[in-house]
Design an enzyme around this catalytic site. Structure first.
Site, short mmCIF file in Angstrom:
data_model
loop_
_atom_site.label_atom_id
_atom_site.label_comp_id
_atom_site.label_asym_id
_atom_site.label_seq_id
_atom_site.Cartn_x
_atom_site.Cartn_y
_atom_site.Cartn_z
N GLU A 22 66.62 16.10 -10.56
CA GLU A 22 67.29 15.98 -11.86
C GLU A 22 68.41 17.00 -11.99
O GLU A 22 69.49 16.80 -11.46
CB GLU A 22 66.28 16.18 -12.99
N THR A 72 62.78 23.02 -15.67
CA THR A 72 62.24 22.98 -17.03
C THR A 72 62.80 24.12 -17.86
O THR A 72 63.26 23.94 -18.99
CB THR A 72 60.70 23.10 -16.97
N LYS A 119 64.88 28.93 -27.07
CA LYS A 119 65.38 30.21 -27.61
C LYS A 119 66.71 30.05 -28.31
O LYS A 119 67.02 30.76 -29.27
CB LYS A 119 65.48 31.27 -26.50
N ILE A 147 53.86 27.19 -26.63
CA ILE A 147 54.90 26.19 -26.91
C ILE A 147 54.74 25.62 -28.31
O ILE A 147 55.70 25.54 -29.08
CB ILE A 147 54.86 25.07 -25.83
N ARG A 163 50.14 21.42 -19.25
CA ARG A 163 51.15 20.91 -18.32
C ARG A 163 50.45 20.35 -17.08
O ARG A 163 49.38 20.81 -16.68
CB ARG A 163 52.09 22.04 -17.88
N GLY A 197 49.10 26.62 -28.38
CA GLY A 197 49.51 27.57 -27.35
C GLY A 197 50.91 28.08 -27.66
O GLY A 197 51.45 27.83 -28.75
N GLU A 213 66.88 18.59 -5.42
CA GLU A 213 66.55 18.52 -6.85
C GLU A 213 66.74 17.08 -7.33
O GLU A 213 67.77 16.47 -7.09
CB GLU A 213 67.43 19.50 -7.64
N HIS A 224 65.00 57.58 -31.70
CA HIS A 224 64.67 57.23 -33.08
C HIS A 224 65.92 56.71 -33.78
O HIS A 224 66.98 57.32 -33.62
CB HIS A 224 64.16 58.47 -33.82
N GLU A 253 44.55 23.22 -33.61
CA GLU A 253 44.10 23.86 -32.36
C GLU A 253 42.58 23.72 -32.31
O GLU A 253 41.90 24.06 -33.27
CB GLU A 253 44.53 25.34 -32.35
P1 FAD Z 1 60.34 23.82 -13.06
O1 FAD Z 1 61.18 24.66 -13.93
O2 FAD Z 1 59.51 22.77 -13.68
O3 FAD Z 1 61.31 23.17 -11.99
C1 FAD Z 1 60.87 22.24 -11.06
C2 FAD Z 1 62.05 21.40 -10.64
O4 FAD Z 1 61.64 20.58 -9.55
C3 FAD Z 1 62.53 20.45 -11.71
O5 FAD Z 1 63.92 20.61 -11.86
C4 FAD Z 1 62.18 19.06 -11.19
O6 FAD Z 1 63.15 18.10 -11.56
C5 FAD Z 1 62.19 19.29 -9.69
N1 FAD Z 1 61.35 18.37 -8.94
C6 FAD Z 1 60.05 18.04 -9.16
N2 FAD Z 1 59.60 17.24 -8.16
C7 FAD Z 1 60.62 17.06 -7.31
C8 FAD Z 1 60.77 16.35 -6.10
N3 FAD Z 1 59.75 15.67 -5.55
N4 FAD Z 1 61.98 16.38 -5.49
C9 FAD Z 1 63.01 17.06 -6.03
N5 FAD Z 1 62.93 17.76 -7.17
C10 FAD Z 1 61.74 17.77 -7.79
N6 FAD Z 1 58.41 30.23 -19.60
C11 FAD Z 1 58.75 31.50 -19.85
O7 FAD Z 1 58.54 32.35 -19.00
N7 FAD Z 1 59.33 31.86 -21.03
C12 FAD Z 1 59.57 30.97 -22.01
O8 FAD Z 1 60.09 31.32 -23.06
C13 FAD Z 1 59.20 29.62 -21.80
N8 FAD Z 1 59.42 28.70 -22.73
C14 FAD Z 1 59.10 27.40 -22.47
C15 FAD Z 1 59.31 26.46 -23.46
C16 FAD Z 1 58.99 25.14 -23.25
C17 FAD Z 1 59.23 24.12 -24.33
C18 FAD Z 1 58.46 24.75 -21.97
C19 FAD Z 1 58.13 23.30 -21.70
C20 FAD Z 1 58.24 25.68 -20.99
C21 FAD Z 1 58.55 27.02 -21.23
N9 FAD Z 1 58.31 27.99 -20.27
C22 FAD Z 1 58.63 29.29 -20.54
C23 FAD Z 1 57.73 27.67 -18.96
C24 FAD Z 1 58.82 27.60 -17.88
O9 FAD Z 1 59.78 26.66 -18.26
C25 FAD Z 1 58.21 27.24 -16.55
O10 FAD Z 1 57.16 28.14 -16.26
C26 FAD Z 1 59.23 27.32 -15.44
O11 FAD Z 1 60.30 26.44 -15.66
C27 FAD Z 1 58.58 26.99 -14.09
O12 FAD Z 1 59.52 27.05 -13.08
P2 FAD Z 1 59.36 26.22 -11.73
O13 FAD Z 1 60.57 26.52 -10.93
O14 FAD Z 1 58.05 26.47 -11.14
O15 FAD Z 1 59.35 24.69 -12.18
#
Ligand code: FAD
Length: 469
Positions: A41, A46, A56, A189, A274, A187, A39, A446, A208
């Site tokens: 970060e 995200t 939330k 977000i 995105r 959308g 990872e 109910h 939009e």
């Molecule tokens: P991510 O959560 O993006 O995680 C990917 C990770 O990989 C990150 O930590 C990044 O740092 C790491 N990374 C990237 N490249 C590398 C690399 N080369 N080497 C090492 N590490 C790396 N979804 C919902 O279902 N419900 C919600 O209510 C919702 N609300 C949201 C609100 C906002 C404001 C946003 C922006 C998104 C929201 N989402 C929501 C979407 C949701 O956050 C994502 O769909 C979800 O986080 C995707 O998960 P993931 O594991 O695929 O990727």
């Protein structure tokens, strides 16, 4: 797509520790694999750090604020004006995020998942390199799971170095409430941020370009949401684009909208989509193909075009949702170890955490028709539901879409209190193959919001006793 036979014990390297990657790591460790999670970060990705959870947390604060402001309606008075304390709201949000992140870290440690801080990349067959400030580490892997997620799209149209232009991440980190906010993109977000900042007292405008906000959802549903937004004081303009940035000034930005209107705002949120986090992965080296938008191509088992390399979650495009990423992660871990699980996204709940909430599963009436079905619908209004009225939350409705010939439930769309929970009952009914008659015949407690789903199912047959005729 190809793959070779799984090895025992299997060394699995997961790149990315979001809800997809950490779920994959935990499941693979439970199944006996030797797992390394890379990872760059923060674990939680995200979703936990700058997405689902922080939004939330803020929405819970603004909901509490909204209810407090309605004291007289609920039968109590508050001693003084109810005003937001944004710094404390942000601190509460941070505390929740930290608590959850610590929880994930603990789960990984307990499962003996090795975590490596740095940027991971595929370095040829069975090899991963991890680059950090301390140098480059090479790892051998029998299987690699790419879970690098996505980031806000940054169209060059806007100057993101200007302090007034923000992504969702920037908006979540504000230290003061902007007097005005222009949201570009209607959308999920964009709509959630509208709900938060309207309640905080910002003058909010949302634009939009499509004819409806949340264009992927049922038109009737999003029309009602639009009405709610406008009633709350937000200006919402559909079929409208930012045509040009007229001026970047100190503390504000002015844009020209379709039709020539100039809007000046303290903050401008760009939430128009995105982009996949792929540039660091060196996918070409490994023979991992991407689609036209740069998302990684996977087959139904989540295998990429490179042997032994899987991809999950946002980086694969499609439904960019945390619950999809987590489900993918579990599936990919099992498939890495010999499983043959198949990705099936047709019953994924889609939730928007606005005020009131919006949720849907399966097909809308229009989508059903487009798919050649003969849809019939049943609807129940929150305004006729005891629980919703008792809660003071009477906006919205639940609509069930069924197949006229077979009575199969094809989908459900809903707006109202707690519908992001109720939607799972519809999803479970669809998964179990229930007919609307069976759903209508199930005794529901109910008073509950779920009763609206039962009544909507009965209404498909004109049999809801609580619908005025
Ligand atoms: P991510 O959560 O993006 O995680 C990917 C990770 O990989 C990150 O930590 C990044 O740092 C790491 N990374 C990237 N490249 C590398 C690399 N080369 N080497 C090492 N590490 C790396 N979804 C919902 O279902 N419900 C919600 O209510 C919702 N609300 C949201 C609100 C906002 C404001 C946003 C922006 C998104 C929201 N989402 C929501 C979407 C949701 O956050 C994502 O769909 C979800 O986080 C995707 O998960 P993931 O594991 O695929 O990727």
């Amino acid at each position: 797509m190809t793959d070779d036979k799984p090895l025992q014990p299997t060394r699995i390297v997961v790149i990315g520790g979001g809800p997809g990657g950490y779920a994959a790591a935990l499941r693979a460790a439970d199944l006996g694999a030797d797992v390394t999670l890379v990872e760059r970060e923060l674990v939680g990705g995200t979703c936990l750090n700058r997405g689902c959870i922080p939004t939330k947390a803020l929405l819970s604060s603004t909901e509490a604020l909204r209810k407090a402001r309605l004291g007289a309606e609920y039968g109590f008075s508050v001693g003084q004006d109810v005003v937001p304390d944004f710094v404390r709201m942000q601190a509460r949000k941070e505390q929740i995020v930290t608590q959850l992140r610590d929880g994930v870290t603990l789960l990984l440690r307990k499962r003996k998942v090795k975590t490596l801080a740095g940027v991971g990349r595929v370095a040829g067959s069975g090899k991963v390199e991890v680059e950090s400030s301390e140098g480059v580490v090479s790892l051998e892997a029998d299987r690699v799971i790419l879970a690098s997620g996505s980031e806000p799209a940054l169209p060059q149209f806007f100057d993101f170095s200007h302090p007034s232009v923000a992504t969702s991440t920037g908006l979540l980190n504000l230290t003061k409430i902007p007097s005005s906010l222009l949201i570009v993109g209607g959308g999920a977000i964009g709509c959630e941020f509208l709900s938060i900042f309207v309640e905080l007292g910002s003058k909010v405008t949302l634009v939009e370009m499509m004819p409806q906000i949340v264009p992927t959802e049922d038109a009737r549903l999003t029309k009602q949401l639009l009405g709610v937004f406008r009633k709350s004081g937000a200006e919402v303009l559909v079929k409208t684009k930012v045509e040009r940035v007229a001026a970047y000034s100190e503390g504000s930005v002015t844009v020209e909208l379709t039709g020539g209107e100039l809007v000046t705002c303290e903050k401008l949120l760009v939430s128009i989509g995105r982009s996949p986090n792929t540039p660091d992965l060196r996918l070409e080296t490994a023979g991992v193909e991407v689609d036209g938008r740069g998302f990684i191509k996977v087959d139904e088992n989540l295998r990429t075009t490179a042997t032994g390399v899987y991809a999950i979650g946002d980086v694969t495009g499609g439904m960019l949702l945390a619950h999809v990423a987590t489900h993918d992660g579990i599936m990919a871990a099992e498939n890495c170890l010999g499983g043959t699980r198949v990705r099936d996204l047709h019953l994924v709940p889609r939730c928007i955490y606005t005020s009131p909430e919006v949720a849907a599963v399966g097909l809308s009436e229009d989508q059903a028709r487009e798919e050649g079905r003969e849809p019939i619908t049943g609807t129940f209004r929150m305004g006729a539901l005891g629980k919703a009225l008792a809660m003071g939350e009477s906006q919205g409705f639940i609509q069930v879409v069924a197949d006229q010939r077979t009575d199969e439930i094809l989908g459900a769309s809903m707006m109202g209190p707690h519908v992001t929970d109720v939607v799972h009952e519809a999803a479970a009914a669809m998964r179990a193959g229930l007919k609307t008659r069976e759903l209508a015949d199930m005794i529901h407690a109910h008073p509950t919001i779920s009763e609206a789903l039962m009544e909507a199912a009965a209404d498909v047959h004109g049999e809801s006793i609580h619908v005025a005729r």
